[in-house]
Design a protein around this motif. Structure first.
Motif, short mmCIF file in Angstrom:
data_model
loop_
_atom_site.label_atom_id
_atom_site.label_comp_id
_atom_site.label_asym_id
_atom_site.label_seq_id
_atom_site.Cartn_x
_atom_site.Cartn_y
_atom_site.Cartn_z
N LYS A 133 -20.60 -23.68 -7.62
CA LYS A 133 -19.29 -24.40 -7.22
C LYS A 133 -17.93 -23.75 -7.54
O LYS A 133 -17.09 -24.18 -7.11
N VAL A 134 -18.18 -22.92 -8.60
CA VAL A 134 -16.93 -22.13 -8.99
C VAL A 134 -16.54 -21.06 -8.33
O VAL A 134 -17.24 -20.06 -8.26
N THR A 135 -15.57 -21.21 -7.22
CA THR A 135 -15.16 -20.28 -6.38
C THR A 135 -13.56 -20.20 -6.48
O THR A 135 -12.83 -21.04 -6.69
N PRO A 136 -13.08 -18.99 -6.05
CA PRO A 136 -11.54 -18.85 -5.74
C PRO A 136 -11.01 -19.68 -4.73
O PRO A 136 -9.88 -20.50 -4.80
N GLY A 137 -11.87 -20.14 -3.54
CA GLY A 137 -11.41 -20.90 -2.59
C GLY A 137 -10.65 -20.44 -1.78
O GLY A 137 -10.28 -19.25 -1.60
N VAL A 138 -10.04 -21.28 -0.93
CA VAL A 138 -8.86 -20.93 0.33
C VAL A 138 -7.69 -20.33 -0.24
O VAL A 138 -7.25 -19.27 0.23
N PHE B 219 -4.57 -13.46 -2.07
CA PHE B 219 -5.09 -12.24 -2.02
C PHE B 219 -4.67 -11.45 -0.68
O PHE B 219 -4.29 -10.25 -0.64
N ALA B 220 -4.75 -12.13 0.44
CA ALA B 220 -4.38 -11.66 1.91
C ALA B 220 -2.76 -11.66 1.83
O ALA B 220 -2.45 -10.38 2.46
N VAL C 192 1.21 -5.19 0.14
CA VAL C 192 1.09 -3.74 -0.42
C VAL C 192 0.89 -2.84 0.94
O VAL C 192 1.52 -1.65 0.86
N TRP C 193 0.39 -3.17 2.10
CA TRP C 193 0.36 -2.50 3.25
C TRP C 193 1.92 -2.19 3.81
O TRP C 193 2.02 -1.01 4.04
N GLY C 194 2.62 -3.17 3.76
CA GLY C 194 4.07 -3.06 4.17
C GLY C 194 4.71 -2.13 3.28
O GLY C 194 5.51 -1.36 3.72
N LEU C 195 4.71 -2.32 2.17
CA LEU C 195 5.13 -1.40 1.14
C LEU C 195 4.84 0.09 1.40
O LEU C 195 5.84 1.04 1.17
N MET C 196 3.52 0.28 1.59
CA MET C 196 3.18 1.67 1.82
C MET C 196 3.49 2.27 3.17
O MET C 196 3.79 3.47 3.14
N LYS C 197 3.65 1.25 4.00
CA LYS C 197 4.34 1.96 5.36
C LYS C 197 5.70 2.11 5.19
O LYS C 197 6.28 3.28 5.63
N SER C 198 6.47 1.41 4.43
CA SER C 198 7.89 1.65 4.36
C SER C 198 8.07 2.93 3.41
O SER C 198 9.00 3.80 3.98
N MET C 199 7.31 3.06 2.35
CA MET C 199 7.29 4.33 1.63
C MET C 199 7.09 5.47 2.35
O MET C 199 7.85 6.43 2.07
N SER C 200 6.07 5.49 3.24
CA SER C 200 5.76 6.73 4.28
C SER C 200 6.85 7.06 5.26
O SER C 200 7.20 8.07 5.30
N ARG C 201 7.50 5.76 5.64
CA ARG C 201 8.60 6.14 6.55
C ARG C 201 9.89 6.79 5.76
O ARG C 201 10.38 8.04 6.21
N HIS C 202 10.30 6.51 4.62
CA HIS C 202 11.34 6.83 3.72
C HIS C 202 10.83 8.35 3.08
O HIS C 202 11.83 9.19 3.07
#
Length: 80
Positions: free
Chosen positions: A26-31, A37-38, A44-54
């Motif tokens: 019963k001990v879970t992180p839940g929704v 996490f999402a 992180v995905w947005g920051l990596m994409k921005s860094m790639s462009r810069h």
């Protein structure tokens, strides 16, 4: 030193039965844990994409010393 180990063992004997009362299934992180996490993964995905462009805009070649000296001397002249 012997008193410290006695108190530690006494604390463990009192805490172990409390830990066994929790159902491990019963001990879970839940929704909320999934949402946090999402959101962090998207950030992180947005920051990596921005860094790639810069990083794509960065000019890694060094200018010639003569060209740099000429540019500095041209900007130092007054037009007045």
């Amino acid at each position: 030193m012997a008193d410290m180990s006695a108190s530690a063992s006494l604390a463990m004997t009192h805490l172990v039965p409390l830990a066994k009362e929790f159902d491990e299934n019963k001990v879970t992180p839940g929704v909320l844990g999934f949402i946090v996490f999402a959101v962090m993964a998207l950030a992180v995905w947005g920051l990596m994409k921005s860094m790639s462009r810069h990083m794509g805009r960065v000019n890694f070649t060094e200018p010639d010393d003569k060209a740099a000296d000429a540019a500095v001397s041209d900007t130092g002249k007054s037009t007045a």
